[in-house]
Design a protein around this motif. Structure first.
Motif, PDB file in Angstrom:
ATOM      1  N   ALA A 292     -23.789  43.279 -11.348  1.00 19.85           N
ATOM      2  CA  ALA A 292     -22.364  43.452 -11.067  1.00 19.85           C
ATOM      3  C   ALA A 292     -21.910  42.583  -9.903  1.00 19.85           C
ATOM      4  CB  ALA A 292     -22.065  44.925 -10.776  1.00 19.85           C
ATOM      5  N   GLY A 293     -22.753  42.484  -8.874  1.00 22.37           N
ATOM      6  CA  GLY A 293     -22.398  41.654  -7.727  1.00 22.37           C
ATOM      7  C   GLY A 293     -22.303  40.191  -8.102  1.00 22.37           C
ATOM      8  N   GLN A 294     -23.255  39.724  -8.915  1.00 22.83           N
ATOM      9  CA  GLN A 294     -23.244  38.326  -9.324  1.00 22.83           C
ATOM     10  C   GLN A 294     -22.020  38.000 -10.168  1.00 22.83           C
ATOM     11  OE1 GLN A 294     -25.905  40.244  -9.196  1.00 22.83           O
ATOM     12  NE2 GLN A 294     -27.733  39.104  -8.569  1.00 22.83           N
ATOM     13  N   VAL A 295     -21.645  38.919 -11.074  1.00 25.07           N
ATOM     14  CA  VAL A 295     -20.472  38.677 -11.915  1.00 25.07           C
ATOM     15  C   VAL A 295     -19.206  38.606 -11.063  1.00 25.07           C
ATOM     16  CG1 VAL A 295     -19.008  39.649 -13.731  1.00 25.07           C
ATOM     17  CG2 VAL A 295     -21.503  39.693 -13.984  1.00 25.07           C
ATOM     18  N   ALA A 296     -19.063  39.548 -10.125  1.00 26.18           N
ATOM     19  CA  ALA A 296     -17.890  39.538  -9.252  1.00 26.18           C
ATOM     20  C   ALA A 296     -17.847  38.267  -8.413  1.00 26.18           C
ATOM     21  CB  ALA A 296     -17.902  40.772  -8.359  1.00 26.18           C
ATOM     22  N   LEU A 297     -18.993  37.847  -7.906  1.00 19.15           N
ATOM     23  CA  LEU A 297     -19.083  36.628  -7.097  1.00 19.15           C
ATOM     24  C   LEU A 297     -18.715  35.408  -7.934  1.00 19.15           C
ATOM     25  CD1 LEU A 297     -20.023  35.212  -4.442  1.00 19.15           C
ATOM     26  CD2 LEU A 297     -22.341  35.224  -5.406  1.00 19.15           C
ATOM     27  N   ALA A 298     -19.297  35.299  -9.129  1.00 18.21           N
ATOM     28  CA  ALA A 298     -19.051  34.139  -9.987  1.00 18.21           C
ATOM     29  C   ALA A 298     -17.577  34.060 -10.387  1.00 18.21           C
ATOM     30  CB  ALA A 298     -19.936  34.206 -11.229  1.00 18.21           C
ATOM     31  N   ARG A 299     -17.000  35.196 -10.721  1.00 19.41           N
ATOM     32  CA  ARG A 299     -15.597  35.201 -11.137  1.00 19.41           C
ATOM     33  C   ARG A 299     -14.677  34.797  -9.984  1.00 19.41           C
ATOM     34  NH1 ARG A 299     -13.573  37.442 -15.508  1.00 19.41           N
ATOM     35  NH2 ARG A 299     -11.746  38.174 -14.354  1.00 19.41           N
ATOM     36  N   ASP A 300     -14.901  35.364  -8.814  1.00 12.84           N
ATOM     37  CA  ASP A 300     -14.022  35.112  -7.682  1.00 12.84           C
ATOM     38  C   ASP A 300     -14.079  33.648  -7.248  1.00 12.84           C
ATOM     39  OD1 ASP A 300     -12.459  36.771  -5.376  1.00 12.84           O
ATOM     40  OD2 ASP A 300     -13.540  35.085  -4.503  1.00 12.84           O
ATOM     41  N   VAL A 301     -15.284  33.104  -7.098  1.00 12.63           N
ATOM     42  CA  VAL A 301     -15.407  31.733  -6.581  1.00 12.63           C
ATOM     43  C   VAL A 301     -14.976  30.719  -7.633  1.00 12.63           C
ATOM     44  CG1 VAL A 301     -16.946  30.060  -5.516  1.00 12.63           C
ATOM     45  CG2 VAL A 301     -17.276  32.486  -5.058  1.00 12.63           C
TER      46      VAL A 301
END
Length: 430
Positions: A292-301
């Motif tokens: 979940a953290g990686q998905v949120a990070l990838a989407r935001d950046v």
């Protein structure tokens, strides 16, 4: 937002390595102007530059004015900080071209209008016409060689050797700080932790020449939890330029961040609120397989660097490769990314036609033309094993003939697959 909040916010996010004693008072006294320099030795910034960009973003969100300095002048010299060898010098035309590309990338992050409008400066404006005599007389006299030798950026290069060109870089950066204070009221210089010596030299020059106070703050140099350099992959650096690192590859880079690093990077590289980040930390600890953290990070950046449409395309291509998305559902932008990421070939339609039925393609020829099978024998084995797809439709073991009407995608393309992950795109020429 109140200016008094920004330092505490930066510290919570781990974005402060060190700062001079007066920084808390400076940031609490009202809107301040702060600058970071960007090295134009390439036409694009890379993800390693994002942490410095984000600190400017945070300052602007809290009412301070960011100044992004493109080193059109110092870029022709080279900063020895963090380097082990002499840098290849660029021509003025190369530096100017690179500076223009960097400016366009910075404009995606910073607002250049409004009460805290960001400013772009190029130090070629004051260094280009500066004579050596003037520089030595007005700047060089304020620094002893012993003072300069004490700086890590110089001392670390003494055994291997450092040219006078790079040795003088510290004074040029100090001169930049002096000029930005005079021209734009800049009182705070920001940079990576390896820039501390150069920053303090600027503070000293301003004190000696103008009798004024200036300050410095550095951000940590980003590494992975394993100690390797952040932003490097097997393919090389991860760039902010979509032509050098596609939005899909960029998105995948962030998805691949290790669990041990994702919480730290969410703080560094996103503007997600604390509650959101802490919740993602909890999910990562309890159910790391969800990523979940990686998905949120990838989407935001990815959204911030490449825009909403590119993010959607990157997610679509990811779902195509690793999920069940039919290639017919890909947007034009996503299909373009797929063509760039998967093996791609243009072939004559006649070379793919079945000898038994001219209205059909031969599955063996599709596999060999796409490079997914080395020979007809290998193609036959793949088909018999049930591992072949055309446009994500699985072919039966006996299904060697593929009707043209079923195979053609977007008028002239076929997506051929082997197993769950290997795909190639063929463009069929008339």
């Amino acid at each position: 937002m109140q200016t008094t909040e920004v330092l505490e916010e930066l510290q919570w996010r781990g974005l402060v390595a060190q700062h001079t004693d007066g920084v808390p008072a400076l940031l609490s006294a009202g809107a301040a102007s702060a600058y970071i320099g960007f090295d134009p030795t390439g036409s694009s910034l890379h993800v390693g530059s994002l942490v410095q960009i984000m600190i400017l973003v945070h300052l602007q969100r809290h009412g301070h004015r960011p100044v992004a300095l493109v080193g059109g002048g110092t870029g022709m010299i080279g900063d020895p900080s963090g380097k082990t060898v002499e840098r290849q010098l660029l021509t003025a035309a190369q530096v100017a071209e690179n500076a223009a590309g960097i400016r366009a990338q910075l404009e995606r992050f910073l607002a250049f209008d409004g009460p805290s409008a960001a400013r772009m400066r190029d130090n070629a404006a004051w260094l280009g016409g500066l004579s050596l005599i003037e520089f030595l007389r007005d700047t060089g006299k304020h620094f002893t060689v012993n003072y300069m030798l004490q700086k890590d950026s110089v001392r670390s290069r003494m055994d291997a050797g450092i040219s006078f060109t790079e040795f003088s870089y510290m004074l040029l950066q100090a001169y930049d700080f002096l000029q930005l204070r005079r021209r734009d009221g800049v009182t705070l210089q920001l940079g990576g932790s390896d820039q501390w010596g150069n920053i303090t030299a600027g503070i000293e020059l301003i004190r000696r020449v103008d009798g004024a106070e200036a300050h410095g703050l550095t951000v940590p140099l980003v590494t992975t939890s394993s100690g390797t350099k952040f932003g490097k992959t097997e393919a090389g650096a991860v760039w902010l330029d979509a032509e050098r690192t596609s939005p899909y590859a960029f998105y995948q880079f962030w998805l691949g961040i290790e669990d041990h690093d994702v919480g730290r990077y969410l703080r560094y590289f996103t503007l997600l609120a604390r509650d959101e980040i802490l919740a993602l930390d909890a999910v990562t600890a309890a159910a790391p397989e969800k990523r979940a953290g990686q998905v949120a990070l990838a989407r935001d950046v990815t959204r911030r660097v490449h825009g909403e449409a590119a993010l959607e395309a990157a997610e679509q291509v990811s779902t195509f490769f690793f999920g069940g998305l039919d290639p017919r559902e890909l947007t034009d932008e996503a299909f373009g990314i797929l063509r760039a990421e998967a093996p791609y070939a243009e072939v004559e339609g006649a070379s793919l036609a079945s000898d038994a039925d001219a209205a059909s393609f031969d599955a063996f020829k599709l596999l060999t033309a796409s490079g997914l099978a080395a020979s007809n024998g290998a193609a036959k084995r793949l088909l018999e094993q049930g591992g072949v797809t055309v446009n994500k439709r699985k072919l039966a073991a006996s299904e060697r003939l593929v009707p043209r009407s079923d195979a053609m995608l977007r008028g002239a393309h076929i997506v051929v697959g082997k197993g769950k992950r290997d795909f190639a795109v063929l463009k069929v020429k008339p």
